[in-house]
Design a protein around this motif. Structure first.
Motif, mmCIF file in Angstrom:
data_model
loop_
_atom_site.group_PDB
_atom_site.id
_atom_site.type_symbol
_atom_site.label_atom_id
_atom_site.label_comp_id
_atom_site.label_asym_id
_atom_site.label_seq_id
_atom_site.Cartn_x
_atom_site.Cartn_y
_atom_site.Cartn_z
ATOM 1 N N ARG A 260 0.833 -1.209 0.000
ATOM 2 C CA ARG A 260 0.000 0.000 0.000
ATOM 3 C C ARG A 260 0.862 1.252 0.000
ATOM 4 N NH1 ARG A 260 -3.495 1.302 5.221
ATOM 5 N NH2 ARG A 260 -1.394 1.822 5.905
ATOM 6 N N GLU A 261 1.920 1.250 0.806
ATOM 7 C CA GLU A 261 2.805 2.412 0.855
ATOM 8 C C GLU A 261 3.497 2.646 -0.482
ATOM 9 O OE1 GLU A 261 5.426 1.624 4.090
ATOM 10 O OE2 GLU A 261 3.862 1.824 5.615
ATOM 11 N N ASP A 262 3.926 1.554 -1.139
ATOM 12 C CA ASP A 262 4.570 1.693 -2.453
ATOM 13 C C ASP A 262 3.596 2.237 -3.483
ATOM 14 O OD1 ASP A 262 6.925 0.782 -1.432
ATOM 15 O OD2 ASP A 262 6.781 -1.247 -2.243
ATOM 16 N N ALA A 263 2.337 1.761 -3.427
ATOM 17 C CA ALA A 263 1.328 2.251 -4.376
ATOM 18 C C ALA A 263 1.035 3.731 -4.130
ATOM 19 C CB ALA A 263 0.046 1.431 -4.239
ATOM 20 N N HIS A 265 3.041 5.817 -2.753
ATOM 21 C CA HIS A 265 4.255 6.557 -3.109
ATOM 22 C C HIS A 265 4.294 6.831 -4.606
ATOM 23 C CE1 HIS A 265 8.398 7.884 -2.862
ATOM 24 N NE2 HIS A 265 8.699 7.060 -3.847
ATOM 25 N N SER A 266 3.942 5.830 -5.413
ATOM 26 C CA SER A 266 3.946 6.009 -6.862
ATOM 27 C C SER A 266 2.886 7.018 -7.286
ATOM 28 C CB SER A 266 3.703 4.666 -7.561
ATOM 29 O OG SER A 266 4.757 3.769 -7.289
ATOM 30 N N MET A 267 1.688 6.889 -6.719
ATOM 31 C CA MET A 267 0.597 7.776 -7.100
ATOM 32 C C MET A 267 0.891 9.223 -6.705
ATOM 33 S SD MET A 267 -3.407 7.629 -5.939
ATOM 34 C CE MET A 267 -2.984 7.935 -4.215
ATOM 35 N N MET A 268 1.318 9.432 -5.462
ATOM 36 C CA MET A 268 1.591 10.781 -4.984
ATOM 37 C C MET A 268 2.864 11.338 -5.614
ATOM 38 S SD MET A 268 -0.916 11.418 -2.948
ATOM 39 C CE MET A 268 -0.460 12.730 -1.806
ATOM 40 N N GLY A 269 3.815 10.430 -5.907
ATOM 41 C CA GLY A 269 5.062 10.877 -6.512
ATOM 42 C C GLY A 269 4.854 11.495 -7.872
ATOM 43 N N MET A 270 3.845 11.035 -8.616
ATOM 44 C CA MET A 270 3.550 11.605 -9.920
ATOM 45 C C MET A 270 3.202 13.089 -9.814
ATOM 46 S SD MET A 270 3.968 9.366 -12.314
ATOM 47 C CE MET A 270 4.000 7.608 -12.637
ATOM 48 N N ALA A 271 2.687 13.493 -8.641
ATOM 49 C CA ALA A 271 2.340 14.900 -8.420
ATOM 50 C C ALA A 271 3.408 15.617 -7.598
ATOM 51 C CB ALA A 271 0.995 15.001 -7.710
ATOM 52 N N GLY A 272 4.521 14.919 -7.350
ATOM 53 C CA GLY A 272 5.603 15.539 -6.596
ATOM 54 C C GLY A 272 5.300 15.689 -5.120
ATOM 55 N N MET A 273 4.480 14.793 -4.561
ATOM 56 C CA MET A 273 4.084 14.886 -3.157
ATOM 57 C C MET A 273 4.515 13.641 -2.404
ATOM 58 S SD MET A 273 0.261 16.469 -3.712
ATOM 59 C CE MET A 273 -0.055 16.681 -1.952
ATOM 60 N N ASP A 274 4.715 13.790 -1.085
ATOM 61 C CA ASP A 274 5.087 12.659 -0.249
ATOM 62 C C ASP A 274 3.901 11.725 -0.096
ATOM 63 O OD1 ASP A 274 7.608 13.689 0.127
ATOM 64 O OD2 ASP A 274 7.058 14.772 1.956
ATOM 65 N N ASP A 275 4.190 10.409 -0.022
ATOM 66 C CA ASP A 275 3.106 9.457 0.131
ATOM 67 C C ASP A 275 2.464 9.506 1.505
ATOM 68 O OD1 ASP A 275 5.875 8.322 0.438
ATOM 69 O OD2 ASP A 275 4.752 6.791 1.500
ATOM 70 N N ASP A 276 3.147 10.120 2.500
ATOM 71 C CA ASP A 276 2.570 10.210 3.839
ATOM 72 C C ASP A 276 1.896 11.556 4.080
ATOM 73 O OD1 ASP A 276 4.843 11.726 3.824
ATOM 74 O OD2 ASP A 276 5.587 11.043 5.769
ATOM 75 N N THR A 277 1.641 12.329 3.005
ATOM 76 C CA THR A 277 1.020 13.640 3.154
ATOM 77 C C THR A 277 -0.360 13.501 3.789
ATOM 78 O OG1 THR A 277 2.199 14.534 1.255
ATOM 79 C CG2 THR A 277 0.204 15.675 1.920
ATOM 80 N N ASP A 278 -0.616 14.302 4.797
ATOM 81 C CA ASP A 278 -1.883 14.284 5.524
ATOM 82 C C ASP A 278 -2.932 15.056 4.726
ATOM 83 O OD1 ASP A 278 -3.933 14.296 7.314
ATOM 84 O OD2 ASP A 278 -2.871 15.355 8.909
ATOM 85 N N THR A 279 -4.013 14.377 4.323
ATOM 86 C CA THR A 279 -5.063 15.012 3.536
ATOM 87 C C THR A 279 -5.665 16.214 4.251
ATOM 88 O OG1 THR A 279 -5.620 12.844 2.606
ATOM 89 C CG2 THR A 279 -7.243 14.601 2.314
ATOM 90 N N PHE A 280 -5.778 16.126 5.564
ATOM 91 C CA PHE A 280 -6.391 17.199 6.348
ATOM 92 C C PHE A 280 -5.334 17.954 7.169
ATOM 93 C CE2 PHE A 280 -9.841 14.341 5.384
ATOM 94 C CZ PHE A 280 -10.888 15.192 5.104
#
Length: 455
Positions: A260-263, A265-280
């Protein structure tokens, strides 16, 4: 009518109910609702709540469940909550936590708080976490738990069964008991199914699987996830790299977290964002995080704009070119991103290496050329019919052939090059590829237009 938490309710409905109850000042009722929820549901609600609501909810949570909830939270929110907890509360939460989760929590603490938490722990928990911290993050050693049940090969099955009945319970996700020698070296494993169905008078040696191999503690967690996916494992033993000494085991729930973390990471990385970014997360913090990537993209856009500026004279004389010039970079970008996504996935799955990367580059180059030829002919026909200008159609078709061929080549090469430079392809690949296709596309189209229309 009092609010009730029902099993059939969705988490979104529960979140709505909790918010309404908090707004009404029904804190005692909210505490009861939280007490009746599973740790995973509470973690999801915390991650789905704005900061102020989240803070109140965290204060109302039963402290005896803190460790279970922290296990389920994303990294950024987990780190934020831990920094607000006293060392004593962190130590209390650590009781009963899986070793890998406990090690992660302690890694995120400042040194002064880390030492205080260690001192507040029992000697058993302290020994567990010190062992886990001795392995680098994102390795099999940092993922493993030490809750293994081991057997000796010369013991009878009947004795093992009696021992297990006296023990009373097994660690979660136990499907295999591991067989070791007197030096704790891994010899094999006995599945629970075989243990329950074999002759009680048989010995462990008679039914054990001696082909079972341990995962080296230094193995990257991505490779561990690939092995679990390939072999459909529920658990797997972890061994010391050189001695084959059994250290612990990795279970499927830990591997699901890695996947899940790798997925993410890939998705958020496409937008230049950290995978642990807090939505709120807080507005200012989120703004600053996004600004860096936007700045990088601005420079990339300025680079593409500078190409257009080089052909300012051409654009001034041919208004139609200014209208059509975005088609070539757009088609190249889409074609390149298709290749980029395919190669990044192949890298993530471990399918691409030195032995096959050249063949793959050649394949994508050929695909880019054939796609470019096909769409060049179609665009040529469309522009000829639309504008009645065969020469302009030929120019834009030729530029598209060039750009889509380059896009296929770049889409394969960029992630492989970034991987070799130890730069995450998911994070930087899209931005680099977009810059390449924009620059090449504009240069090819405007260059051909200048060469054939102005001379």
């Amino acid at each position: 009518m009092p609010l009730e938490v029902l099993d059939s309710e969705t988490t979104d409905q529960r979140l709505h109910q909790l918010t309404q109850a908090l707004n009404s000042g029904m804190f005692v009722h909210v505490r009861k609702m939280l007490h009746d929820m599973a740790a995973s549901d509470i973690a999801f609600i915390l991650e789905s709540s704005p900061p102020r609501t989240r803070q109140v909810l965290w204060q109302l949570i039963d402290q005896s469940h803190t460790g279970e909830i922290l296990d389920e939270l994303g990294e950024e929110l987990k780190d934020h909550l831990i920094t607000q907890m006293s060392p004593e509360r962190v130590a209390k939460a650590a009781e009963g936590m899986d070793t890998d989760d406990l090690a992660y929590i302690l890694r995120s603490l400042p040194d002064s708080v880390f030492n205080q938490v260690l001192q507040s722990m029992s000697s058993q928990d302290r020994a567990r976490v010190e062992q886990a911290l001795s392995y680098p993050e994102d390795t099999a050693g940092s993922l493993m738990n030490t809750d293994t049940v081991t057997l000796r090969p010369d013991v009878n099955i009947d004795v093992i069964l009696r021992y297990l009945r006296i023990r009373g319970e097994l660690p979660e996700a136990t499907d295999t008991l591991y067989v070791v020698d007197k030096y704790d070296s891994l010899l094999g494993g006995v599945s629970i199914a075989d243990l329950l169905t074999c002759d009680p008078n048989a010995s462990v040696r008679d039914i054990m699987n001696d082909d079972l191999e341990g995962i080296p503690a230094s193995m990257d967690d991505g490779e561990v996830a690939q092995l679990f996916e390939r072999h459909d494992w529920i658990s797997a033993p972890v061994v010391e790299d050189q001695t084959n000494r059994l250290l612990g085991r990795i279970t499927i729930d830990d591997v699901v977290d890695v996947i899940r973390e790798d997925a993410e990471h890939s998705m958020m990385g496409m937008a230049g964002m950290d995978d642990d970014t807090d939505t709120f997360g807080p507005v200012l913090k989120s703004t600053l995080r996004r600004s860096l990537w936007l700045t990088i993209n601005l420079f990339a856009a300025l680079l593409a704009a500078s190409v257009s500026n080089m052909f300012e004279g051409t654009l001034e004389q041919f208004a139609t070119i200014a209208i059509l010039m975005t088609i070539v970079p757009s088609m190249g970008g889409v074609a390149g991103n298709q290749t980029l996504a395919l190669v990044i996935r192949g890298i993530a799955l471990g399918q691409i290496g030195q032995s096959n990367s050249r063949w793959l580059i050649g394949k994508e180059l050929a695909i880019g050329f054939l796609n470019g030829l096909l769409w060049a002919l179609l665009v040529f026909a469309a522009i000829w019919l639309w504008k009645g200008d065969m020469q302009l159609g030929a120019l834009i078709g030729g530029a598209m052939l060039i750009n889509m061929t380059v896009a296929g080549f770049a889409g394969a090469c960029i992630p492989l090059l970034l991987k070799k430079l130890n730069v995450d392809p998911a994070l930087a690949g899209g931005m680099v590829l977009t810059t390449v296709t924009d620059v090449i596309g504009l240069f090819a189209f405007l260059g051909l237009a200048t060469l054939f229309l102005l001379h």
